[in-house]
Design a protein around this motif. Structure first.
Motif, PDB file in Angstrom:
ATOM      1  N   CYS A   1     -29.907  65.466 -42.808  1.00 38.07           N
ATOM      2  CA  CYS A   1     -30.169  65.554 -41.368  1.00 38.07           C
ATOM      3  C   CYS A   1     -29.893  64.216 -40.684  1.00 38.07           C
ATOM      4  O   CYS A   1     -29.092  64.132 -39.764  1.00 38.07           O
ATOM      5  CB  CYS A   1     -31.587  66.010 -41.105  1.00 38.07           C
ATOM      6  SG  CYS A   1     -32.845  64.977 -41.865  1.00 38.07           S
TER       7      CYS A   1
ATOM      8  N   MET B   1     -31.782  54.507 -33.305  1.00 39.48           N
ATOM      9  CA  MET B   1     -33.128  55.091 -33.359  1.00 39.48           C
ATOM     10  C   MET B   1     -34.077  54.203 -34.153  1.00 39.48           C
ATOM     11  O   MET B   1     -33.725  53.708 -35.224  1.00 39.48           O
ATOM     12  CB  MET B   1     -33.064  56.483 -34.000  1.00 39.48           C
ATOM     13  CG  MET B   1     -32.552  57.561 -33.066  1.00 39.48           C
ATOM     14  SD  MET B   1     -32.377  59.129 -33.935  1.00 39.48           S
ATOM     15  CE  MET B   1     -32.117  60.243 -32.543  1.00 39.48           C
TER      16      MET B   1
ATOM     17  N   ASN C   1     -34.881  60.941 -37.824  1.00 38.71           N
ATOM     18  CA  ASN C   1     -35.526  62.185 -37.398  1.00 38.71           C
ATOM     19  C   ASN C   1     -36.567  62.691 -38.415  1.00 38.71           C
ATOM     20  O   ASN C   1     -37.641  63.136 -38.039  1.00 38.71           O
ATOM     21  CB  ASN C   1     -34.472  63.244 -37.068  1.00 38.71           C
ATOM     22  CG  ASN C   1     -33.354  63.300 -38.082  1.00 38.71           C
ATOM     23  OD1 ASN C   1     -33.516  62.815 -39.197  1.00 38.71           O
ATOM     24  ND2 ASN C   1     -32.235  63.893 -37.716  1.00 38.71           N
TER      25      ASN C   1
ATOM     26  N   GLY D   1     -29.912  66.279 -28.893  1.00 33.40           N
ATOM     27  CA  GLY D   1     -30.001  67.729 -29.116  1.00 33.40           C
ATOM     28  C   GLY D   1     -28.729  68.336 -29.661  1.00 33.40           C
ATOM     29  O   GLY D   1     -28.386  69.472 -29.366  1.00 33.40           O
TER      30      GLY D   1
ATOM     31  N   LYS E   1     -28.116  69.179 -32.694  1.00 32.73           N
ATOM     32  CA  LYS E   1     -28.468  70.195 -33.696  1.00 32.73           C
ATOM     33  C   LYS E   1     -27.779  70.037 -35.053  1.00 32.73           C
ATOM     34  O   LYS E   1     -27.768  70.974 -35.846  1.00 32.73           O
ATOM     35  CB  LYS E   1     -28.230  71.611 -33.166  1.00 32.73           C
ATOM     36  CG  LYS E   1     -28.880  71.865 -31.828  1.00 32.73           C
ATOM     37  CD  LYS E   1     -29.935  72.906 -31.905  1.00 32.73           C
ATOM     38  CE  LYS E   1     -30.610  73.140 -30.566  1.00 32.73           C
ATOM     39  NZ  LYS E   1     -32.054  73.248 -30.698  1.00 32.73           N
ATOM     40  N   THR E   2     -27.210  68.863 -35.298  1.00 35.15           N
ATOM     41  CA  THR E   2     -26.654  68.620 -36.625  1.00 35.15           C
ATOM     42  C   THR E   2     -27.768  68.737 -37.653  1.00 35.15           C
ATOM     43  O   THR E   2     -27.622  69.377 -38.700  1.00 35.15           O
ATOM     44  CB  THR E   2     -26.040  67.205 -36.692  1.00 35.15           C
ATOM     45  OG1 THR E   2     -25.123  67.072 -35.611  1.00 35.15           O
ATOM     46  CG2 THR E   2     -25.316  66.972 -38.004  1.00 35.15           C
ATOM     47  N   CYS E   3     -28.918  68.124 -37.331  1.00 36.00           N
ATOM     48  CA  CYS E   3     -30.052  68.159 -38.252  1.00 36.00           C
ATOM     49  C   CYS E   3     -30.536  69.593 -38.462  1.00 36.00           C
ATOM     50  O   CYS E   3     -30.891  69.980 -39.567  1.00 36.00           O
ATOM     51  CB  CYS E   3     -31.183  67.278 -37.718  1.00 36.00           C
ATOM     52  SG  CYS E   3     -31.607  67.589 -35.996  1.00 36.00           S
TER      53      CYS E   3
ATOM     54  N   SER F   1     -34.392  68.977 -33.690  1.00 36.31           N
ATOM     55  CA  SER F   1     -34.119  68.620 -32.294  1.00 36.31           C
ATOM     56  C   SER F   1     -35.083  69.349 -31.360  1.00 36.31           C
ATOM     57  O   SER F   1     -35.466  68.836 -30.320  1.00 36.31           O
ATOM     58  CB  SER F   1     -32.673  68.925 -31.931  1.00 36.31           C
ATOM     59  OG  SER F   1     -32.490  70.302 -31.734  1.00 36.31           O
TER      60      SER F   1
HETATM   61  S1  SF4 Z   1     -30.374  66.843 -32.706  1.00 39.59           S
HETATM   62 FE1  SF4 Z   1     -28.721  65.460 -33.192  1.00 39.59          FE
HETATM   63  S2  SF4 Z   1     -29.300  63.555 -32.161  1.00 39.59           S
HETATM   64 FE2  SF4 Z   1     -31.136  64.818 -32.271  1.00 39.59          FE
HETATM   65  S3  SF4 Z   1     -32.136  64.135 -34.154  1.00 39.59           S
HETATM   66 FE3  SF4 Z   1     -30.894  65.907 -34.678  1.00 39.59          FE
HETATM   67  S4  SF4 Z   1     -28.965  65.038 -35.395  1.00 39.59           S
HETATM   68 FE4  SF4 Z   1     -30.048  63.425 -34.290  1.00 39.59          FE
END
Ligand code: SF4
Lengths: 287, 164
Positions: free
Chosen positions: B3, B13, B17, B43, B45-47, B58
């Motif tokens: 993530c 950061m 996350n 946001g 949404k990779t995580c 996210s």
């Molecule tokens: S949504 Fe994207 S930017 Fe936000 S924490 Fe997850 S990976 Fe990182």
């Protein structure tokens, strides 16, 4: 064939060329875009970051209108709008308590609720359908020979999984389409990385870093331009290429299709770009 | 971690996350509120698509932002992000006299943001270039005619729900 169309705020302003090119290309393929009357902004990041009800109710309102207009499909060229409206549609179909609540409120405000009958889609998904992609080849009169491209999908077109019409980590639709239009499509590792668009005003500093990484990666892969399917990606990449020695143009995929179709209006779209793409295109005799 | 490894903003950061998720488990509320992580999350949404536990991180970040605002604990350094969100939504509610219910109004939004933050010079040139190319309409869209007031009512309901 007629399709419901939701341009979203940016296609009426910062991405006017995307609007024109999408309409032109769809018409060339025998498709008519029928703009939804009195649609509203989907709320974008500001909506879903600050209010759970707004995040659903704002996109849902548009789906209620689409149903009232008897649209079976709604095409959304902005990846952010597409993502939120598709999400609202998804939650209604799932019947989550939040979606039911938002729907009830809309019923009392608008007189009707959303019944889940609209197929929410993106222009790229529509064009990739067999019946239209088969027409693309015949329309290509000026193949994009020599145009070295990095296809950039950004984040909201394929994530989360319920919005995806292509592979989540390795989407191919734009790659294939651009190859079909004759371009030299490059492989690179950043095609689904986020451009940071939602922070472009309040955290420009961070976004400069992100775009620097993206653009240099595209250049390292041998690309002379980037091609996108989202007005926010396009705008962020075009306006935040600071410290890049040789800034590169960022196209919308429908613009490039339009050029390959030898569309007479194509030059007009190019004049709207912040990073002037005309020298590159004329050097390749594409304009 | 798949993530955080894919997070495009992790380089600025304060906490990755998944660290935020751990803090929540440990009940370290104030630490979560102080972190810049939720305010930098875009946001993307990779995580969310990579999480082997099916957590949409996210979405958790969105909830943290909402709670931080509700409890009025937002650190000054993240204030501009919140301000931008607020003005964005405000610009959809329409303006006195010039109107414009229901859609974004770029010029109004940018003007207000600059007034509130005093960042007059940033992007001045860009704004000029956009206007020249017809990409920044001068007036807001007055798009809602037969359905006037619907979007305003949606905002009204949102406010009532928050007050409850
Ligand atoms: S949504 Fe994207 S930017 Fe936000 S924490 Fe997850 S990976 Fe990182």
């Amino acid at each position: 064939m007629k399709l419901g169309y939701y341009p979203g705020c940016s296609l009426h302003s910062t991405a006017a060329e995307y609007n024109m090119a999408t309409e032109a290309v769809f018409n060339a393929l025998g498709l008519e875009l029928d703009e939804l009357p009195e649609w509203n902004c989907c709320g974008a990041t500001a909506g879903h970051s600050t209010d759970k009800f707004l995040a659903l109710a704002l996109p849902l309102r548009n789906l209620v209108i689409a149903e009232a207009e008897q649209q079976k499909e709604l095409v959304l060229p902005c990846a952010a709008c597409y993502n939120l409206v598709k999400g609202a549609d998804h939650y209604c179909r799932e019947g989550t308590p939040e979606a039911r609540d938002a729907n009830e409120e809309l019923k009392s405000i608008m007189g009707s609720a959303y019944n889940g009958t609209v197929h929410v889609t993106h222009p790229l998904e529509v064009i990739m359908r067999k019946e239209y992609i088969s027409k693309v080849g015949a329309q290509v009169k000026k193949p994009l020979s020599g145009l070295k491209l990095a296809p950039y999908y950004g984040c909201l077109l394929t994530r989360p999984t319920y919005v995806a019409f292509d592979d989540v980590e390795q989407p191919q639709a734009m790659d294939q389409l651009m190859k079909l239009a004759g371009a030299d499509v490059k492989r690179w590792s950043y095609k689904t990385d986020c451009c940071g668009g939602s922070l472009t005003v309040p955290r420009t500093d961070v976004v400069y870093e992100i775009t620097k990484n993206l653009v240099t990666a595209a250049q390292r892969a041998g690309a002379d331009a980037i091609v996108t399917a989202c007005p926010l990606c396009q705008m962020t990449l075009e306006t935040r290429q600071k410290e890049i020695q040789k800034p590169i143009p960022v196209f919308f995929f429908t613009e490039l299709l339009g050029i390959s179709f030898a569309h007479p209006e194509a030059k007009k779209w190019m004049k709207k770009h912040i990073i002037n793409p005309i020298p590159l295109l004329t050097s390749l005799q594409l304009l | 971690m798949k993530c955080a490894g894919g997070c495009p903003i992790n380089f600025v950061m304060e906490h990755n996350n998944y660290e935020i998720l751990r803090m929540i488990q440990l009940g370290e509320k104030d630490k979560v509120y102080q972190s810049n992580t939720p305010w930098l999350c875009v946001g993307c949404k990779t995580c969310a698509v990579r999480c082997p536990n099916g957590i949409d991180t996210s979405k958790v970040m969105d909830t943290i932002k909402m709670e931080t605002i509700a409890e009025n604990k937002i650190p000054a350094s993240h204030y501009n992000v919140k301000l931008f969100y607020e003005l964005f939504l405000d610009s959809m509610k329409g303006f006195p006299v010039i109107g414009g219910e229901g859609r974004g109004y770029e010029l109004g939004l940018m003007g207000l943001y600059k007034l509130c933050t005093g960042t007059y010079l940033a992007d001045m040139n860009l704004g000029k270039e956009m206007t020249k190319r017809g990409k920044m309409p001068f007036l807001p869209h007055n798009a809602l005619k037969r359905r006037k007031g619907e979007v305003k009512k949606i905002f009204q309901r949102a406010k009532e729900k928050k007050a409850r």
